[in-house]
Design a protein around this motif. Structure first.
Motif, mmCIF file in Angstrom:
data_model
loop_
_atom_site.group_PDB
_atom_site.id
_atom_site.type_symbol
_atom_site.label_atom_id
_atom_site.label_comp_id
_atom_site.label_asym_id
_atom_site.label_seq_id
_atom_site.Cartn_x
_atom_site.Cartn_y
_atom_site.Cartn_z
ATOM 1 N N PRO A 1 0.827 -1.208 0.000
ATOM 2 C CA PRO A 1 0.000 0.000 0.000
ATOM 3 C C PRO A 1 0.863 1.260 0.000
ATOM 4 N N GLU A 2 2.001 1.214 0.699
ATOM 5 C CA GLU A 2 2.882 2.389 0.758
ATOM 6 C C GLU A 2 3.462 2.703 -0.616
ATOM 7 N N ALA B 1 2.146 1.888 -3.460
ATOM 8 C CA ALA B 1 1.055 2.354 -4.317
ATOM 9 C C ALA B 1 0.789 3.839 -4.067
ATOM 10 N N GLN B 2 0.736 4.198 -2.802
ATOM 11 C CA GLN B 2 0.458 5.589 -2.453
ATOM 12 C C GLN B 2 1.565 6.509 -2.967
ATOM 13 N N CYS B 3 2.782 6.084 -2.758
ATOM 14 C CA CYS B 3 3.940 6.868 -3.190
ATOM 15 C C CYS B 3 3.919 7.063 -4.704
ATOM 16 N N ASN C 1 1.444 6.674 -6.827
ATOM 17 C CA ASN C 1 0.255 7.411 -7.244
ATOM 18 C C ASN C 1 0.474 8.913 -7.085
ATOM 19 N N GLU C 2 1.031 9.302 -5.938
ATOM 20 C CA GLU C 2 1.248 10.731 -5.683
ATOM 21 C C GLU C 2 2.275 11.316 -6.644
ATOM 22 N N GLU D 1 -6.330 -4.606 -0.220
ATOM 23 C CA GLU D 1 -5.310 -3.592 -0.517
ATOM 24 C C GLU D 1 -4.910 -3.635 -1.995
ATOM 25 N N LYS E 1 -7.484 -1.926 -4.132
ATOM 26 C CA LYS E 1 -7.435 -0.458 -4.054
ATOM 27 C C LYS E 1 -6.475 0.145 -5.078
ATOM 28 N N VAL E 2 -5.435 -0.608 -5.461
ATOM 29 C CA VAL E 2 -4.512 -0.069 -6.467
ATOM 30 C C VAL E 2 -5.268 0.118 -7.785
ATOM 31 N N GLU F 1 -8.499 2.883 -6.530
ATOM 32 C CA GLU F 1 -8.351 4.155 -5.809
ATOM 33 C C GLU F 1 -7.063 4.897 -6.126
ATOM 34 N N CYS F 2 -6.391 4.502 -7.194
ATOM 35 C CA CYS F 2 -5.130 5.174 -7.550
ATOM 36 C C CYS F 2 -5.205 5.692 -8.982
#
Ligand SMILES: *Cc1c(COP(=O)(O)O)cnc(C)c1O
Length: 363
Positions: A102-103, A105-107, A109-110, A141, A144-145, A148-149
């Motif tokens: 998840p980390e 993916a978040q990184c 994505n941002e 999780e 979500k990629v 939600e990304c």
């Protein structure tokens, strides 16, 4: 005088054989400077042979491949990262990222959104390698990629076999875990894209684990652990020459620690290659299974004085290394062989351990 020789045509032939065996697209893994054979030169030969997708571990290597002119090829960066600078490099290289947490993916994505773009990514599943990848029970999780990304376009999903060369049950279990996740994603309406799992031993030890693509690295070099012969060319050899010939009497000692004592008058050829060059340093590293370690140890004992026999080729003939390999020299037994000063000596060295002082030459 010494050089590491790599025959282009042997690599090209391996590439053709591998693609034929795979029957699906081959993702050519070029990590660790192409397993020591040179990423740039390998990419050149493989692209000529029709490889359309490369994989690397370092984001910087994706940049290098782009700079070398590989703008059409897809480049998969195989490690998942939560480091924004690395994600940025992947995005800038228009490479395919790996997302394994998840980390990550978040990184990613941002970073992609910050660049005003969408980056392609493959989902990585950790089915036993213990590095990079969602665990199989992290299904929510993973979903979500996809959902939600907006900065990430998922174009594939994969896992990595840890024991394809040794453990069929474990390998098939890993494969099944990947398939279970892809089936679930499909049922939930997500296109999972390219599914891949097999590495070199996965491709050569099994006939049915190819999925949509295979990720192959060491097979290109013909150096893979497989139970049956692969028919691939073993790529690369260290070339030097005989610089001195001498005959010593029976009972004479050879090398540090007097590791060998001649049993008869012995003609010795000296070749100026040693472990500083990478000769004879890797053997134990390749032993994963207890039974192989045991076999190696028994072999060492049986061969006397605590070391296994090592052979090199001198003027086309097999010659045994006597005593311990020195830092810069080896002494080999050429008794009864047709050998003269200056004759070519060929030594087997893994270029991953080759000294950077030794030139690598594609011929
Ligand atoms: C190194 C690597 C490969 C290629 O493995 P070989 O056994 O050399 O073919 C494939 N996938 C991943 C994730 C790797 O790290």
């Amino acid at each position: 005088m010494k050089r590491f020789v790599i025959e282009r045509e042997k690599l090209a032939e391996n590439a053709r054989k591998i693609q034929q065996r795979a029957g699906v697209p081959v993702i050519a893994v070029l990590k660790a400077d192409g397993y020591g054979f040179g990423m740039a030169q390998m990419a050149e030969v493989l692209a000529t042979e029709g490889i359309r997708m490369f994989a690397v571990t370092e984001p910087e290597d994706a940049v290098k491949l782009r700079e070398l002119g590989y703008t059409e090829q897809d480049i998969l960066v195989m490690r998942s990262t939560a480091m924004a600078d690395e994600a940025y490099t992947v995005v800038q290289a228009n490479a395919i990222a790996t997302v394994g947490s998840p980390e990550a993916a978040q990184c990613l994505n941002e970073v992609a959104q910050g660049c005003g773009t969408q980056v392609r990514a493959h989902i990585k599943l950790d089915t036993g390698m213990g590095r990079y990848g969602f665990l199989v029970d992290q299904y929510e999780e993973i979903k979500k990629v996809y959902s939600e990304c907006p900065g990430i376009q998922v174009t594939g999903i994969y896992t990595h076999f840890h024991s394809a060369f040794a453990d069929e049950a474990a390998t098939r279990a890993q494969y099944k875990q990947l398939c279970a996740i892809t089936e679930r994603l499909k049922a939930d309406g997500f296109a999972c894209g390219l599914r891949h799992a097999a590495n070199s031993s996965g491709l050569y030890c099994y006939d049915d684990l190819m999925l949509d693509a295979v990720r192959v690295g060491s097979a290109f070099t013909g150096r893979i652990p497989a139970k049956t012969p692969t028919g691939l060319n073993r790529l690369g050899y260290l070339e030097s020459r005989v610089i001195e010939l001498r005959t010593v009497p029976k009972g004479h000692t050879v090398g540090y620690g007097a590791g060998y004592v001649t049993k008869a008058p012995t003609r010795i050829a000296v070749v100026p290659v040693g472990y500083t060059d990478g000769f004879s340093v890797e053997k134990k590293k390749d032993l994963y299974r207890p039974r192989d370690v045991l076999r190696y140890m028994v072999g060492e004992l049986r061969n006397g004085r605590g070391r296994g026999n090592i052979y090199i080729t001198v003027n086309g003939q097999r010659a045994r290394v006597l005593g311990h390999v020195g830092l810069c020299h080896v002494s080999v037994d050429v008794t009864g062989l047709d050998v003269h000063n200056g004759d070519t000596a060929i030594l087997d060295v893994n270029p991953l351990y080759l000294s950077p002082l030794v030139a690598k030459e594609y011929v």
